[in-house]
Design an enzyme around this catalytic site. Structure first.
Site, PDB file in Angstrom:
ATOM      1  N   ALA A  51      10.925   2.530   8.107  1.00  0.00           N
ATOM      2  CA  ALA A  51       9.255   2.767   8.439  1.00  0.00           C
ATOM      3  C   ALA A  51       9.182   2.031   9.419  1.00  0.00           C
ATOM      4  O   ALA A  51       8.720   1.018   9.826  1.00  0.00           O
ATOM      5  CB  ALA A  51       8.625   2.232   7.237  1.00  0.00           C
ATOM      6  N   PHE A 108       0.786  -1.255  -0.041  1.00  0.00           N
ATOM      7  CA  PHE A 108      -0.043  -0.051  -0.052  1.00  0.00           C
ATOM      8  C   PHE A 108       0.945   1.137  -0.076  1.00  0.00           C
ATOM      9  O   PHE A 108       0.883   2.061  -0.811  1.00  0.00           O
ATOM     10  CB  PHE A 108      -0.890   0.103   1.320  1.00  0.00           C
ATOM     11  CG  PHE A 108      -1.733   1.253   1.614  1.00  0.00           C
ATOM     12  CD1 PHE A 108      -2.171   2.116   0.844  1.00  0.00           C
ATOM     13  CD2 PHE A 108      -1.512   1.679   3.049  1.00  0.00           C
ATOM     14  CE1 PHE A 108      -2.758   3.072   1.041  1.00  0.00           C
ATOM     15  CE2 PHE A 108      -2.217   2.698   3.446  1.00  0.00           C
ATOM     16  CZ  PHE A 108      -2.593   3.673   2.428  1.00  0.00           C
ATOM     17  N   ARG A 117      26.882  -0.729   2.296  1.00  0.00           N
ATOM     18  CA  ARG A 117      27.779  -1.149   0.927  1.00  0.00           C
ATOM     19  C   ARG A 117      27.736  -0.165   0.024  1.00  0.00           C
ATOM     20  O   ARG A 117      28.682   0.114  -0.615  1.00  0.00           O
ATOM     21  CB  ARG A 117      26.825  -2.472   0.413  1.00  0.00           C
ATOM     22  CG  ARG A 117      27.905  -3.722   0.991  1.00  0.00           C
ATOM     23  CD  ARG A 117      27.437  -4.860  -0.065  1.00  0.00           C
ATOM     24  NE  ARG A 117      26.101  -5.051  -0.397  1.00  0.00           N
ATOM     25  CZ  ARG A 117      25.038  -5.675   0.359  1.00  0.00           C
ATOM     26  NH1 ARG A 117      25.554  -6.220   1.598  1.00  0.00           N
ATOM     27  NH2 ARG A 117      24.030  -6.015  -0.083  1.00  0.00           N
ATOM     28  N   ASP A 170      12.764 -12.220  -0.617  1.00  0.00           N
ATOM     29  CA  ASP A 170      12.505 -11.887   0.855  1.00  0.00           C
ATOM     30  C   ASP A 170      13.403 -11.160   1.270  1.00  0.00           C
ATOM     31  O   ASP A 170      14.780 -11.888   1.361  1.00  0.00           O
ATOM     32  CB  ASP A 170      12.289 -13.486   1.343  1.00  0.00           C
ATOM     33  CG  ASP A 170      12.080 -13.286   2.823  1.00  0.00           C
ATOM     34  OD1 ASP A 170      12.156 -12.202   3.622  1.00  0.00           O
ATOM     35  OD2 ASP A 170      11.949 -14.363   3.744  1.00  0.00           O
ATOM     36  N   ASP A 223      10.227  -7.186  -3.244  1.00  0.00           N
ATOM     37  CA  ASP A 223       9.109  -7.516  -2.496  1.00  0.00           C
ATOM     38  C   ASP A 223       8.818  -8.910  -2.670  1.00  0.00           C
ATOM     39  O   ASP A 223       9.161  -9.632  -3.565  1.00  0.00           O
ATOM     40  CB  ASP A 223       7.768  -6.549  -2.846  1.00  0.00           C
ATOM     41  CG  ASP A 223       6.583  -6.492  -1.895  1.00  0.00           C
ATOM     42  OD1 ASP A 223       6.090  -7.633  -1.645  1.00  0.00           O
ATOM     43  OD2 ASP A 223       6.315  -5.436  -1.658  1.00  0.00           O
ATOM     44  N   TYR A 233       4.802  -7.753  16.135  1.00  0.00           N
ATOM     45  CA  TYR A 233       4.991  -6.304  15.578  1.00  0.00           C
ATOM     46  C   TYR A 233       5.636  -5.409  16.015  1.00  0.00           C
ATOM     47  O   TYR A 233       6.637  -4.886  15.547  1.00  0.00           O
ATOM     48  CB  TYR A 233       3.601  -6.001  14.853  1.00  0.00           C
ATOM     49  CG  TYR A 233       3.426  -4.902  13.879  1.00  0.00           C
ATOM     50  CD1 TYR A 233       4.023  -4.930  12.609  1.00  0.00           C
ATOM     51  CD2 TYR A 233       2.803  -3.628  14.497  1.00  0.00           C
ATOM     52  CE1 TYR A 233       4.039  -3.790  11.870  1.00  0.00           C
ATOM     53  CE2 TYR A 233       2.809  -2.507  13.503  1.00  0.00           C
ATOM     54  CZ  TYR A 233       3.477  -2.597  12.238  1.00  0.00           C
ATOM     55  OH  TYR A 233       3.564  -1.456  11.521  1.00  0.00           O
ATOM     56  N   LYS A 277       9.380  -3.917  15.663  1.00  0.00           N
ATOM     57  CA  LYS A 277       9.609  -2.458  14.968  1.00  0.00           C
ATOM     58  C   LYS A 277      10.620  -1.934  16.118  1.00  0.00           C
ATOM     59  O   LYS A 277      11.527  -1.031  15.722  1.00  0.00           O
ATOM     60  CB  LYS A 277       8.487  -1.878  14.857  1.00  0.00           C
ATOM     61  CG  LYS A 277       7.412  -2.253  13.769  1.00  0.00           C
ATOM     62  CD  LYS A 277       8.073  -1.599  12.289  1.00  0.00           C
ATOM     63  CE  LYS A 277       7.170  -1.992  11.430  1.00  0.00           C
ATOM     64  NZ  LYS A 277       7.645  -1.501   9.947  1.00  0.00           N
TER      65      LYS A 277
END
Ligand code: NAD
Length: 325
Positions: free
Chosen positions: A114, A11, A106, A56, A31, A145, A149
């Site tokens: 985010a 999104f 690198r 991944d 993605d 989650y 983060k």
């Protein structure tokens, strides 16, 4: 500038890729299409500056060519996604963040993480500024989650302090807009889908809990400003206008012209009671503030949901899609 965007078919990621291409940057999207969709970037794949690799980011992957900035958005993000993929969520926040940081090192690139308002958990300080350390249950159902983060933030700061990486963190508050998935379980998409299908709008608790909703175009402007800035953050990005969930439900009913009922269900465990960002840092450090009022953003979002040929979301009568003044 060539920008690597992990989670670029999701999104927020797809809107960010689009904005970067529009201003003349090249974009390398990474993605695994777990919650992202090819259709979100279908209009970008023919653009000369755009490439997309299916991988991944928590495992091994390679990019060819340069990178001047690396933005790490890849992570399951809706409660539905992170609850059904808890280990993948932890991996995206930990190994995924480290892999993206290494990529930035690198290439000597700017790195932007985010992060999320969920690092504040169920806050006991209100509104939330970036000095607040949060109130998170480390073993509750949301912890995969929230803690992923928080770890990602710690890792980012360690790279900044110890490796000299030009890294910055944004804490994103609830964002909505076109390309949300109808069944992702987030409050805005759920209410819009339910209103358009004539189902009851399900409110958890009595609807007095608050959130702050930011339109996606505003959020993308903030992300781009952070890419261009040397700021370390963390910087809150979100709309400081606080709304109750019940208010949101009523606004969605108005915008859609739906006569759906409101149905009240028990509040989930650890659901935050209040959420509102202090955005002084974003205003002063990035010159950023949100511009799109909620009613206007909801109209764009509802129009998009209605226009989707591949979604089963349909207003019971097309004419029922009303306009709110
Ligand atoms: P989304 O689910 O639409 O996008 C996430 C993207 O990451 C998807 O394209 C998914 O396929 C991809 N992805 C997930 N794990 C991956 C992996 N291991 N490797 C490669 N790709 C992977 O969600 P979104 O709302 O666009 O969120 C993007 C980012 O912004 C997330 O990191 C999320 O935590 C953060 N965020 C979003 C919000 C919001 O309101 N939308 C709020 C706070 C934080």
């Amino acid at each position: 500038m060539r920008v690597v965007v992990s989670g670029g078919s999701g999104f927020l990621g797809s809107h960010l890729c689009e904005a970067l291409l529009r201003r003349g940057d090249s974009v390398c999207c990474l993605d695994n299409f777990s919650s992202g969709r090819a259709v979100n970037i279908a209009h970008l794949v023919r653009e000369p500056g755009f490439t997309c690799t299916s991988c991944d980011v928590a495992s091994r992957f390679r990019i060819s060519g340069d990178a001047h900035a690396v933005v790490h958005l890849a992570s399951p993000a809706s409660p539905f996604d992170y609850n059904s993929h808890p280990l993948e969520t932890l991996a995206a926040g930990s190994r995924g963040t480290e892999n993206m940081l290494r990529l930035a090192v690198r290439h000597g690139a700017r790195f932007v993480l985010a992060s999320t308002s969920e690092v504040y958990g169920d806050p006991v300080v209100h509104p939330q500024d970036e000095e607040y350390w949060g109130h998170v249950n480390p073993i509750g159902p949301r912890s995969v989650y929230d803690e992923a983060k928080r770890f990602a933030e710690a890792l980012t700061m360690a790279y900044r302090r110890n490796q000299g990486t030009d890294a910055g963190i944004v804490r994103i508050f609830n964002t909505y807009g076109p390309r949300m998935r109808a069944h992702d379980g987030r409050v805005v998409s759920s209410f819009i889908r339910q209103a358009l299908e004539g189902e009851a709008l399900t409110i958890f608790g009595d609807g007095s809990q608050t959130r702050s909703f930011c339109y996606v175009d505003d959020m993308v402007r903030g992300l781009v400003a952070m890419i261009d800035s040397p700021q370390p953050g963390p910087i809150n990005l979100g709309n400081p206008r606080e709304r109750t969930v019940r208010e949101l439900a009523e606004l969605v009913l108005q915008v859609t012209g739906s006569d759906s009922e409101l149905r009240f269900l028990p509040l989930p465990v650890d659901d935050p009671v209040r959420r509102r960002p202090v955005i002084t840092r974003a205003r002063e450090g990035l010159g950023w503030h949100p511009r799109v009022p909620l009613g206007e953003g909801l109209r764009h979002t509802v129009d998009w949901f209605v226009s989707q040929p591949d979604t089963r979301v349909r207003p019971r009568q097309q004419s029922a899609v009303g306009r709110q003044s």
